[in-house]
Design a protein around this motif. Structure first.
Motif, PDB file in Angstrom:
ATOM      1  N   ARG A  26       1.080  24.821  39.455  1.00  0.00           N
ATOM      2  CA  ARG A  26       2.413  24.372  39.038  1.00  0.00           C
ATOM      3  C   ARG A  26       2.322  23.374  37.875  1.00  0.00           C
ATOM      4  NH1 ARG A  26       2.703  26.204  44.043  1.00  0.00           N
ATOM      5  NH2 ARG A  26       4.689  26.901  44.946  1.00  0.00           N
ATOM      6  N   TYR A  27       1.367  22.452  37.936  1.00  0.00           N
ATOM      7  CA  TYR A  27       1.194  21.507  36.823  1.00  0.00           C
ATOM      8  C   TYR A  27       0.802  22.243  35.539  1.00  0.00           C
ATOM      9  CZ  TYR A  27       1.271  17.376  39.940  1.00  0.00           C
ATOM     10  OH  TYR A  27       1.637  16.386  40.811  1.00  0.00           O
ATOM     11  N   LEU A  28      -0.059  23.248  35.657  1.00  0.00           N
ATOM     12  CA  LEU A  28      -0.455  24.015  34.478  1.00  0.00           C
ATOM     13  C   LEU A  28       0.749  24.670  33.828  1.00  0.00           C
ATOM     14  CD1 LEU A  28      -3.715  25.704  35.826  1.00  0.00           C
ATOM     15  CD2 LEU A  28      -3.604  24.096  33.910  1.00  0.00           C
ATOM     16  N   LEU A  29       1.614  25.270  34.641  1.00  0.00           N
ATOM     17  CA  LEU A  29       2.791  25.936  34.081  1.00  0.00           C
ATOM     18  C   LEU A  29       3.766  24.930  33.489  1.00  0.00           C
ATOM     19  CD1 LEU A  29       4.358  28.469  33.492  1.00  0.00           C
ATOM     20  CD2 LEU A  29       5.232  28.432  35.852  1.00  0.00           C
ATOM     21  N   ALA A  30       3.988  23.813  34.180  1.00  0.00           N
ATOM     22  CA  ALA A  30       4.883  22.784  33.647  1.00  0.00           C
ATOM     23  C   ALA A  30       4.368  22.245  32.319  1.00  0.00           C
ATOM     24  CB  ALA A  30       5.042  21.644  34.657  1.00  0.00           C
ATOM     25  N   ALA A  31       3.053  22.043  32.214  1.00  0.00           N
ATOM     26  CA  ALA A  31       2.470  21.561  30.964  1.00  0.00           C
ATOM     27  C   ALA A  31       2.629  22.591  29.856  1.00  0.00           C
ATOM     28  CB  ALA A  31       0.990  21.239  31.170  1.00  0.00           C
ATOM     29  N   ALA A  32       2.467  23.873  30.189  1.00  0.00           N
ATOM     30  CA  ALA A  32       2.618  24.932  29.187  1.00  0.00           C
ATOM     31  C   ALA A  32       4.053  25.040  28.693  1.00  0.00           C
ATOM     32  CB  ALA A  32       2.161  26.270  29.772  1.00  0.00           C
ATOM     33  N   LEU A  33       5.005  24.761  29.570  1.00  0.00           N
ATOM     34  CA  LEU A  33       6.416  24.884  29.196  1.00  0.00           C
ATOM     35  C   LEU A  33       6.944  23.651  28.460  1.00  0.00           C
ATOM     36  CD1 LEU A  33       7.792  26.613  32.422  1.00  0.00           C
ATOM     37  CD2 LEU A  33       7.478  27.652  30.172  1.00  0.00           C
ATOM     38  N   SER A  34       6.112  22.622  28.327  1.00  0.00           N
ATOM     39  CA  SER A  34       6.514  21.450  27.554  1.00  0.00           C
ATOM     40  C   SER A  34       6.199  21.688  26.078  1.00  0.00           C
ATOM     41  CB  SER A  34       5.794  20.197  28.043  1.00  0.00           C
ATOM     42  OG  SER A  34       4.475  20.159  27.531  1.00  0.00           O
ATOM     43  N   GLU A  35       6.793  20.874  25.224  1.00  0.00           N
ATOM     44  CA  GLU A  35       6.576  21.018  23.781  1.00  0.00           C
ATOM     45  C   GLU A  35       5.591  19.977  23.251  1.00  0.00           C
ATOM     46  OE1 GLU A  35      10.346  21.003  21.846  1.00  0.00           O
ATOM     47  OE2 GLU A  35      11.095  22.743  22.960  1.00  0.00           O
ATOM     48  N   GLY A  36       4.986  19.227  24.157  1.00  0.00           N
ATOM     49  CA  GLY A  36       4.017  18.213  23.752  1.00  0.00           C
ATOM     50  C   GLY A  36       2.708  18.408  24.472  1.00  0.00           C
ATOM     51  N   THR A  37       1.945  17.334  24.591  1.00  0.00           N
ATOM     52  CA  THR A  37       0.606  17.401  25.186  1.00  0.00           C
ATOM     53  C   THR A  37       0.588  16.671  26.526  1.00  0.00           C
ATOM     54  OG1 THR A  37      -0.440  17.528  23.009  1.00  0.00           O
ATOM     55  CG2 THR A  37      -1.816  16.827  24.851  1.00  0.00           C
ATOM     56  N   SER A  38       0.152  17.384  27.558  1.00  0.00           N
ATOM     57  CA  SER A  38       0.062  16.846  28.913  1.00  0.00           C
ATOM     58  C   SER A  38      -1.398  16.775  29.346  1.00  0.00           C
ATOM     59  CB  SER A  38       0.841  17.723  29.899  1.00  0.00           C
ATOM     60  OG  SER A  38       2.220  17.779  29.575  1.00  0.00           O
ATOM     61  N   THR A  39      -1.678  15.887  30.301  1.00  0.00           N
ATOM     62  CA  THR A  39      -3.021  15.761  30.856  1.00  0.00           C
ATOM     63  C   THR A  39      -2.955  15.935  32.366  1.00  0.00           C
ATOM     64  OG1 THR A  39      -3.644  14.208  29.107  1.00  0.00           O
ATOM     65  CG2 THR A  39      -5.069  14.305  31.043  1.00  0.00           C
ATOM     66  N   ILE A  40      -3.828  16.791  32.897  1.00  0.00           N
ATOM     67  CA  ILE A  40      -3.900  17.027  34.337  1.00  0.00           C
ATOM     68  C   ILE A  40      -5.277  16.557  34.812  1.00  0.00           C
ATOM     69  CG2 ILE A  40      -3.761  18.738  36.187  1.00  0.00           C
ATOM     70  CD1 ILE A  40      -2.210  20.537  34.228  1.00  0.00           C
ATOM     71  N   TYR A  41      -5.290  15.560  35.700  1.00  0.00           N
ATOM     72  CA  TYR A  41      -6.541  15.020  36.218  1.00  0.00           C
ATOM     73  C   TYR A  41      -6.928  15.737  37.522  1.00  0.00           C
ATOM     74  CZ  TYR A  41      -6.186  11.261  32.807  1.00  0.00           C
ATOM     75  OH  TYR A  41      -6.117  10.556  31.624  1.00  0.00           O
TER      76      TYR A  41
END
Length: 431
Positions: A26-41
């Motif tokens: 779910r975090y991977l998909l949410a990060a992909a659907l954003s227009e910026g840069t996300s970090t998942i630890y």
């Protein structure tokens, strides 16, 4: 690969729990659907989460990963135009991305596991997508599936929750990006409501606003929203840990599992409560869960819809309880990687267990002295079946040989390594 599981009297030691597969995808998909840069630890590595990594990259997400974290620059509502996506055998990834793929002109999800995911139905999600100006070509609701999108529309949407909550979660990820406001009504029943809660938790962390009814059967989603780039931390995985806990419960054991949060929203955390009701000692110290197995379990009645992905492991524990246990409200297990009711019960019987099945129930007549074992059994390409049968093998008199054990990697690639480190007598043998 075959797993040769031999009788094991006790498990002892400490392991670092697997990271949550459900939260990672779910975090991977949410990060992909954003227009910026996300970090998942601390993201999980499994066939499912790796399938999501692969597919969002195909759709245009940029990704960098090291041993601790993954950094993702998303594509927002403008994914790359790809012709095909291959989710492997990952049903949740397929269903989540069927909606996301509607942002593309045309995407075909290929069928690379015809004997597993290729048999699973997706009609309820297809019907919902068709209400949104999306044409779907399919094989009686099954793979291969072609999504003809490009201009999905919001509005009033109905989706059945009878088979899987993943269909609803899929729509919840897509609808905030549409121009129109949306209302989603869940028809009939909704399976695995706790897992929907995980989806809503991730969406909230990503800055998405959704108005939800108390019974999770109705949703209002404003349109023209944006996923915000965020920092996410993945907690330990209760579904995979349930098999380790069950193995410790049926043996004389003292096992500590790290990174399991006492306040977790994962439904499978209920496995802890179920085992406690069965007479097992489990205690938390911050994020460490300690289990003392004492070889003696009590039977009980349990609503499995609250902990879907832990049911098989707990059924395996109940095989050795005093009395008869009933796991009810579990019909959705029939629509997983295999029919987890009929297929699993068939293998348990081969091992010597006394079990019965109903359409939505598994009934276990416990045998505290153990089952005979001494047979080779079929895993049905299902990671949960493999882990649960391992639990049974450890308390059997003659052990078990589990075929196709490599499919445990779908959710828990380190399962055998972890349980061996605790003292389980398991040998892996290439076919």
């Amino acid at each position: 690969m075959k797993a040769i599981v031999k009788p094991t009297r006790e498990l002892n030691g400490e392991i670092n729990s697997l990271s949550s597969k459900n939260y990672t995808t779910r975090y991977l998909l949410a990060a992909a659907l954003s227009e910026g840069t996300s970090t998942i630890y601390y993201p999980a590595h499994s066939e499912d989460s790796d399938a999501m990594r692969r597919c969002i990259q195909d759709l245009g997400a940029q990704m960098q990963e090291d041993h601790e974290k993954i950094v993702i620059t998303g594509f927002g509502k403008l994914p790359s135009q790809v012709k095909e996506l291959n989710v492997g055998n990952a049903g949740a990834v397929l269903r989540f991305l069927m909606s996301t793929a509607a942002l593309c002109p045309e995407v075909t999800f290929v069928n690379t596991y015809p004997e597993s995911l290729g048999k699973r139905p997706h009609d309820d999600l297809i019907h919902a997508l068709e209400q949104m100006n999306i044409k779907v070509e399919h094989q009686n609701g099954k793979l291969p599936i072609k999504i003809c999108g490009g201009n999905p529309k919001g509005g009033k949407i109905q989706v059945s929750g009878d088979v899987s909550s993943q269909f609803l979660s899929s729509l919840l990820f897509l609808t905030p990006l549409l121009e129109e406001d949306s209302e989603i009504e869940v028809l009939h029943d909704l399976k695995s409501k706790v897992v929907v809660g995980q989806t809503l938790d991730v969406l909230k962390q990503a800055g998405i606003q959704i108005e939800t009814s108390d019974d999770l059967m109705f949703y209002k989603i404003p349109g023209n929203q944006k996923y915000l780039p965020q920092k996410y931390v993945v907690e330990g995985d209760y579904p995979g840990s349930a098999a380790i806990l069950a193995a410790a419960a049926v043996t004389n054991s003292n096992v500590q599992m790290l990174r399991l949060m006492e306040d977790s929203k994962q439904g499978e955390k209920a496995a802890v409560d179920v085992l406690k009701q069965m007479g097992v000692s489990l205690t938390y110290n911050q994020s460490t869960l300690t289990i003392h197995g004492n070889h003696t379990l009590r039977a009980g009645e349990f609503d499995g819809d609250h902990f879907t992905d832990a049911v098989l492991a707990l059924v395996a524990a109940a095989v050795f309880a005093e009395g008869s246990s009933r796991f009810y409200n579990v019909e959705n297990l029939r629509y997983k990687e295999c029919d987890r009711i009929t297929d699993f019960c068939s293998e348990l019987k081969k091992a010597g267990a006394n079990v019965e099945e109903r359409q939505s129930e598994i009934i276990v007549h416990g045998q505290p002295n153990g089952v005979e074992g001494g047979v080779e059994i079929n895993a049905h390409y299902d990671h949960r079946v493999i882990m649960a049968l391992t639990v049974v093998g450890l308390r059997s008199k003659k052990g078990l040989i589990i075929r196709d054990a490599q499919h445990v990697a779908k959710s828990y690639p380190q399962f055998f390594e972890h349980i061996q480190s605790l003292g389980a007598k398991v040998q892996l043998q290439e076919d």
